[in-house]
Design a protein around this motif. Structure first.
Motif, mmCIF file in Angstrom:
data_model
loop_
_atom_site.group_PDB
_atom_site.id
_atom_site.type_symbol
_atom_site.label_atom_id
_atom_site.label_comp_id
_atom_site.label_asym_id
_atom_site.label_seq_id
_atom_site.Cartn_x
_atom_site.Cartn_y
_atom_site.Cartn_z
ATOM 1 N N GLY A 160 51.099 -38.929 -5.487
ATOM 2 C CA GLY A 160 49.994 -39.688 -5.438
ATOM 3 C C GLY A 160 49.744 -40.002 -3.871
ATOM 4 O O GLY A 160 48.651 -40.874 -3.646
ATOM 5 N N SER A 161 50.313 -39.518 -2.772
ATOM 6 C CA SER A 161 49.988 -39.845 -1.516
ATOM 7 C C SER A 161 48.555 -39.292 -0.944
ATOM 8 O O SER A 161 48.282 -39.463 0.269
ATOM 9 C CB SER A 161 51.091 -39.557 -0.570
ATOM 10 N N GLY A 162 48.197 -38.253 -1.620
ATOM 11 C CA GLY A 162 46.812 -37.741 -1.248
ATOM 12 C C GLY A 162 46.887 -36.405 -0.883
ATOM 13 O O GLY A 162 45.907 -35.835 -0.249
ATOM 14 N N LYS A 163 48.046 -35.492 -0.993
ATOM 15 C CA LYS A 163 48.178 -34.273 -0.534
ATOM 16 C C LYS A 163 47.223 -33.103 -1.230
ATOM 17 O O LYS A 163 46.500 -32.591 -0.529
ATOM 18 C CB LYS A 163 49.625 -33.519 -0.830
ATOM 19 N N SER A 164 46.983 -33.151 -2.427
ATOM 20 C CA SER A 164 46.087 -32.329 -2.863
ATOM 21 C C SER A 164 44.569 -32.797 -2.695
ATOM 22 O O SER A 164 44.044 -31.767 -2.546
ATOM 23 C CB SER A 164 46.179 -32.615 -4.753
ATOM 24 N N THR A 165 44.325 -33.895 -2.748
ATOM 25 C CA THR A 165 42.783 -34.487 -2.200
ATOM 26 C C THR A 165 42.788 -33.769 -0.917
ATOM 27 O O THR A 165 41.627 -33.294 -0.847
ATOM 28 C CB THR A 165 42.960 -35.897 -2.294
ATOM 29 N N ALA A 197 42.081 -42.284 -2.259
ATOM 30 C CA ALA A 197 42.989 -41.150 -1.983
ATOM 31 C C ALA A 197 43.373 -40.903 -0.515
ATOM 32 O O ALA A 197 44.250 -40.519 -0.265
ATOM 33 C CB ALA A 197 42.452 -40.146 -2.815
ATOM 34 N N TYR A 206 37.856 -42.254 -5.232
ATOM 35 C CA TYR A 206 37.617 -41.525 -6.610
ATOM 36 C C TYR A 206 37.040 -42.713 -7.275
ATOM 37 O O TYR A 206 37.449 -43.966 -7.133
ATOM 38 C CB TYR A 206 38.711 -40.979 -7.157
HETATM 39 N N1 LIG Z 1 39.856 -36.822 -9.772
HETATM 40 C C1 LIG Z 1 40.352 -37.933 -9.696
HETATM 41 N N2 LIG Z 1 40.056 -39.034 -10.065
HETATM 42 C C2 LIG Z 1 40.414 -40.317 -9.855
HETATM 43 N N3 LIG Z 1 41.728 -40.395 -8.962
HETATM 44 C C3 LIG Z 1 42.349 -39.436 -8.365
HETATM 45 C C4 LIG Z 1 41.606 -37.962 -8.838
HETATM 46 N N4 LIG Z 1 42.608 -37.007 -8.135
HETATM 47 C C5 LIG Z 1 43.352 -37.993 -7.643
HETATM 48 N N5 LIG Z 1 43.144 -38.998 -7.832
HETATM 49 C C6 LIG Z 1 44.188 -40.064 -7.261
HETATM 50 O O1 LIG Z 1 44.256 -40.147 -5.732
HETATM 51 C C7 LIG Z 1 45.431 -40.395 -5.267
HETATM 52 C C8 LIG Z 1 45.686 -39.124 -4.782
HETATM 53 O O2 LIG Z 1 46.062 -37.996 -5.463
HETATM 54 P P1 LIG Z 1 46.850 -36.783 -4.958
HETATM 55 O O3 LIG Z 1 45.806 -36.077 -4.195
HETATM 56 O O4 LIG Z 1 46.609 -35.951 -6.232
HETATM 57 O O5 LIG Z 1 48.255 -36.955 -4.464
HETATM 58 P P2 LIG Z 1 49.302 -35.848 -4.593
HETATM 59 O O6 LIG Z 1 48.812 -34.360 -4.544
HETATM 60 O O7 LIG Z 1 50.056 -36.078 -3.153
HETATM 61 O O8 LIG Z 1 50.105 -36.114 -5.651
HETATM 62 C C9 LIG Z 1 46.348 -40.723 -6.626
HETATM 63 O O9 LIG Z 1 46.382 -42.360 -6.655
HETATM 64 C C10 LIG Z 1 45.508 -40.086 -7.763
HETATM 65 O O10 LIG Z 1 45.877 -40.967 -9.072
#
Ligand SMILES: Nc1ncnc2c1ncn2[C@@H]1O[C@H](COP(=O)(O)OP(=O)(O)O)[C@@H](O)[C@H]1O
Ligand SMILES: [Mg+2]
Length: 222
Positions: free
Chosen positions: A44-49, A23, A14
């Motif tokens: 913050g481990s990347g699950k949603s991503t 991510a 990102y």
């Molecule tokens: N749209 C975005 N822009 C910038 N950084 C992002 C964005 N979405 C997620 N991140 C970053 O990517 C990393 C993984 O996030 P995320 O997938 O939301 O983790 P989780 O779902 O495990 O909490 C984190 O460091 C988060 O801050």
């Protein structure tokens, strides 16, 4: 193994040149048809991503996602939305119900957008399974959190997607309601032969799944 979804060497960065967040860092995964997976890992481990990339909501920076053997990157953006609506279901922590529509209309909305009509027998089964038969005419504000989440689940199931992605779907519910709701989601996915991928930080939920994917700093560690 009958594979429905495959991720090959997925990277997701990102941000622009100055501020970059890595991510996902080289993810390889295969998902079998009809099975139930959980994804765990710290915030913050990347699950949603990972879920967004697997479902085509986000494009990977590098690597490919294959759905039934077809590379998602081959779909133009416009077609991707339609493809997702037809083949994938989503349940988020926020229920995303439309307040100006009643329960039945909310549940049928994805089909309606495709000019499709629900099979009435199947609609009945889904409503019964999720305990919503007597709530069809209600509006979101008249429902409890658990009921609203069941509506979101019903909506994700009704279009008969081959795969359902759920991102901490019960994070806003109390423990007992969360468990009941998850059991319904898991039970109905099994009943209808759907692949289910749930992001959760609840180890009890992970224990119910058939395979656990553990993420750490955007990598699969287990
Ligand atoms: N749209 C975005 N822009 C910038 N950084 C992002 C964005 N979405 C997620 N991140 C970053 O990517 C990393 C993984 O996030 P995320 O997938 O939301 O983790 P989780 O779902 O495990 O909490 C984190 O460091 C988060 O801050
Ligand atoms: Mg998340």
């Amino acid at each position: 193994m009958d594979t429905i979804l495959k991720a090959e060497n997925i990277w997701k960065t990102y941000g622009s040149s100055s501020v970059k967040v890595n991510a996902l860092n080289g993810i390889d995964l295969s998902f079998a048809k009809g099975r139930f997976y959980s994804v765990i890992g710290r915030s913050g481990s990347g699950k949603s991503t990972l879920l967004y990339v697997l479902s085509g909501l986000e494009k990977p920076t590098r690597g490919n996602v294959f759905f039934e053997g077809k590379d998602l990157s081959e779909y133009p953006d416009g077609q991707m939305a339609v493809f997702r609506r037809r083949h994938m279901g989503f349940v988020f922590q926020q229920y995303n119900l439309m307040e100006e529509y009643n329960v039945l209309e909310n549940i049928c909305m994805p089909l309606k957008l495709d000019q499709r009509k629900p099979d009435s027998g199947f609609l009945h089964t889904v409503l019964e399974t999720l305990g919503l038969s007597d709530k069809q005419k209600k509006y979101a504000p008249e429902l409890s959190g658990g009921e609203q989440q069941r509506v979101a689940i019903a909506r994700s199931i009704l279009s008969k997607p081959k795969i359902i992605f759920a991102d901490e779907p019960t994070g806003n519910l109390d423990k007992k309601t969360a468990l009941e709701t998850l059991e319904l989601l898991i039970g109905s996915a099994k009943k209808f032969g759907q692949t289910l991928i749930i992001v959760t930080h609840d180890l009890e939920v992970a224990r119910m799944s058939e395979a656990v994917i553990t993420l750490e700093d955007g990598r699969v560690v287990k």
